[in-house]
Scaffold this motif. Structure first.
Motif, mmCIF file in Angstrom:
data_model
loop_
_atom_site.group_PDB
_atom_site.id
_atom_site.type_symbol
_atom_site.label_atom_id
_atom_site.label_comp_id
_atom_site.label_asym_id
_atom_site.label_seq_id
_atom_site.Cartn_x
_atom_site.Cartn_y
_atom_site.Cartn_z
ATOM 1 N N PRO A 170 0.804 -1.228 0.000
ATOM 2 C CA PRO A 170 0.000 0.000 0.000
ATOM 3 C C PRO A 170 0.840 1.282 0.000
ATOM 4 O O PRO A 170 0.373 2.331 -0.466
ATOM 5 N N GLU A 171 2.067 1.224 0.531
ATOM 6 C CA GLU A 171 2.909 2.421 0.604
ATOM 7 C C GLU A 171 3.631 2.716 -0.708
ATOM 8 O O GLU A 171 4.326 3.739 -0.820
ATOM 9 N N ALA A 172 3.495 1.850 -1.708
ATOM 10 C CA ALA A 172 4.200 2.048 -2.983
ATOM 11 C C ALA A 172 3.761 3.351 -3.635
ATOM 12 O O ALA A 172 2.584 3.639 -3.741
ATOM 13 N N ARG A 173 4.743 4.144 -4.086
ATOM 14 C CA ARG A 173 4.428 5.409 -4.745
ATOM 15 C C ARG A 173 4.899 5.455 -6.195
ATOM 16 O O ARG A 173 4.515 6.333 -6.956
ATOM 17 N N ASP A 174 5.743 4.513 -6.590
ATOM 18 C CA ASP A 174 6.175 4.401 -7.987
ATOM 19 C C ASP A 174 6.858 3.048 -8.157
ATOM 20 O O ASP A 174 7.248 2.404 -7.167
ATOM 21 N N ALA A 175 7.003 2.609 -9.402
ATOM 22 C CA ALA A 175 7.659 1.328 -9.663
ATOM 23 C C ALA A 175 8.145 1.293 -11.098
ATOM 24 O O ALA A 175 7.530 1.887 -11.996
ATOM 25 N N VAL A 176 9.257 0.604 -11.327
ATOM 26 C CA VAL A 176 9.783 0.360 -12.673
ATOM 27 C C VAL A 176 10.287 -1.075 -12.718
ATOM 28 O O VAL A 176 10.655 -1.647 -11.691
ATOM 29 N N SER A 177 10.314 -1.662 -13.917
ATOM 30 C CA SER A 177 10.860 -3.010 -14.051
ATOM 31 C C SER A 177 11.628 -3.123 -15.355
ATOM 32 O O SER A 177 11.392 -2.370 -16.307
ATOM 33 N N SER A 178 12.554 -4.073 -15.403
ATOM 34 C CA SER A 178 13.459 -4.205 -16.537
ATOM 35 C C SER A 178 12.771 -4.867 -17.728
ATOM 36 O O SER A 178 11.812 -5.626 -17.569
ATOM 37 N N PRO A 179 13.274 -4.625 -18.939
ATOM 38 C CA PRO A 179 12.671 -5.220 -20.133
ATOM 39 C C PRO A 179 12.701 -6.743 -20.138
ATOM 40 O O PRO A 179 11.807 -7.371 -20.704
ATOM 41 N N ASN A 180 13.724 -7.352 -19.517
ATOM 42 C CA ASN A 180 13.791 -8.811 -19.510
ATOM 43 C C ASN A 180 13.147 -9.424 -18.270
ATOM 44 O O ASN A 180 13.185 -10.648 -18.080
ATOM 45 N N GLY A 181 12.560 -8.587 -17.408
ATOM 46 C CA GLY A 181 11.819 -9.079 -16.256
ATOM 47 C C GLY A 181 12.641 -9.547 -15.082
ATOM 48 O O GLY A 181 12.098 -10.118 -14.130
ATOM 49 N N SER A 182 13.955 -9.304 -15.090
ATOM 50 C CA SER A 182 14.795 -9.823 -14.001
ATOM 51 C C SER A 182 14.829 -8.915 -12.775
ATOM 52 O O SER A 182 15.285 -9.331 -11.716
ATOM 53 N N MET A 183 14.362 -7.665 -12.905
ATOM 54 C CA MET A 183 14.415 -6.747 -11.768
ATOM 55 C C MET A 183 13.159 -5.890 -11.700
ATOM 56 O O MET A 183 12.702 -5.377 -12.712
#
Length: 424
Positions: free
Chosen positions: A347-360
């Motif tokens: 619930p505290e998440a304010r932003d997120a990004v992830s890598s193109p190959n899905g590893s991070m």
């Protein structure tokens, strides 16, 4: 008679010898249940099973080594900013490089600047400050906090420059700025980076000027530049952000109907003072929303004074107009886990990004960047694999990715310019 005895004796000896030879090939066994011993057949099975386990272990080890070689890896070059409220105080920037090495990560940081790949090199983006002032002869206060009435002129400009790390920053040319150049003697401008890709940078600039009397003016602009024009050819050319998205005309019309209005309720002053609110299409911007870059339009409030000529325009809010932005402007901007799912679990998440190959997957939570490695869409996000401390006031202005073999290539360059952070 003797011959018969001799023949019998020889046969007995030969018989006994034959028994001894057979004993060396196939030993006899006691009762297996009583002594716990294996039968010859079971013993062969044990030998074969041991050999199979050994071969399986070798195979698994080789497979593990191969999987490690084949395992995807990512590197995230994060650009963060902390907005400052004072016009004389520059926006604070920070670069964070998070490089993945299988189940481990390397974190390197750079304070006071942003960095992105541009062509074959990495660019450094930072503030450039011009400060020029002169106190009047009658000044009562000559301190840094003195009011403008103590100055003959005062100019304070915070601009943005970008250049390759190997080069020196170019000075911004302001010309001969002084009182008497036909402009107001008290002026400030302040840049703030809104977005940086691997080719373009979007900059908000706030302006303020006054002559020391009752006249005041303040306004702003959002301008898109190619990075090279913040170097040797400082801000010579701008790019129209409208070329990178299609405006939703129906949504725009709805916004105008809902928000455009006259805020001046005094009928006697309407011909003298204007006070309006409206949706602006002149200064679109890209901003973060729910783990993605979106295009938004400013909701402006404008005030003008017919007597002394004062005028003020501010962006009081931003209205999302579309999340369909050209790949020519943005880099990779998808999430391996939808932000709605992330928000339900964190619930505290304010932003997120992830890598193109899905590893991070990187999730911003209050004053942390939580790192999750090798997560699938259905995985639960419990404890992060790593957690990196940041300021709760920092927000994302850039997210660039390197994958697989390029992670090491980027890291070999960035470690020259960034400081390694110890992460447990």
């Amino acid at each position: 008679m003797k011959i018969k005895y001799l023949i019998v004796l020889i046969c007995i000896i030969l018989f006994l010898c034959g028994c001894n030879n057979n004993a060396s090939i196939k030993p006899s066994y006691s009762n297996d249940k009583e002594n716990g011993n294996s039968t010859p057949e079971n013993n062969n099975m044990k030998i074969n099973t041991t050999e199979s386990i050994a071969k399986s272990n070798i195979h698994n080890k080789r497979e593990e080594i191969q999987n490690r070689k084949d395992k995807k890896s990512s590197g995230l070059l994060f650009g963060l900013k902390r907005t400052t409220k004072n016009d004389h105080e520059p926006t604070e920037y920070e670069t964070i490089w998070i490089a993945q090495d299988n189940e481990n990560i390397i974190v390197r940081r750079g304070k006071g600047f942003l960095s992105v790949p541009y062509g074959e090199v990495f660019y450094k983006i930072q503030n450039s400050i011009y400060d020029n002032k002169k106190f009047s002869t009658e000044a009562d206060d000559r301190s840094d906090s003195a009011s403008i009435y103590n100055y003959e002129y005062k100019f304070h400009f915070i601009d943005t420059v970008a250049y390759p790390f190997e080069d020196k920053p170019n000075e911004v040319y302001y010309g001969d700025i002084s009182w008497g150049d036909g402009e107001w003697p008290f002026r400030t401008t302040k840049d703030e980076v809104l977005f940086v890709g691997n080719k373009y940078i979007l900059i908000n600039k706030d302006y303020y000027e006054t002559g020391g009397g009752t006249y005041r003016a303040s306004w702003y602009s959002n301008s898109l530049y190619e990075l090279k024009y913040l170097g040797k050819e400082y801000k010579k050319n701008t790019v129209d952000l409208n070329n990178f998205f299609d405006i939703d005309k129906e949504k725009l019309n709805n916004y105008k109907n809902d928000y455009n209005m006259d805020l001046n309720n005094d009928d006697e002053l309407k011909g003298f003072i204007t006070h309006k609110q409206g949706v602006s299409t002149k200064n679109p911007l890209v901003t973060r929303k729910n783990g993605h870059w979106v295009v938004a339009l400013p909701l402006e409030e404008t005030y003008t004074h017919g007597g002394n000529g004062s005028t003020h325009t501010i962006a009081k809010d931003f209205l999302e107009i579309t999340d369909q932005v050209s790949n020519q402007l943005l880099c990779y901007d998808d999430l391996i886990i939808p932000f709605e799912t992330i928000k339900k679990q964190i619930p505290e998440a304010r932003d997120a990004v992830s890598s193109p190959n899905g590893s991070m997957l990187a999730v911003l939570v209050k004053d942390r960047i939580n790192i999750y490695l090798y997560k699938a869409k259905t995985d639960q996000l419990k404890e992060p694999d790593y957690s990196i401390r940041i300021s709760a006031e920092q927000s994302v202005v850039s997210n660039q990715w390197a994958t697989n073999k390029y992670v090491e290539t980027w890291d070999n360059t960035l470690k020259k310019y960034l400081t390694t952070d110890k992460i447990k």
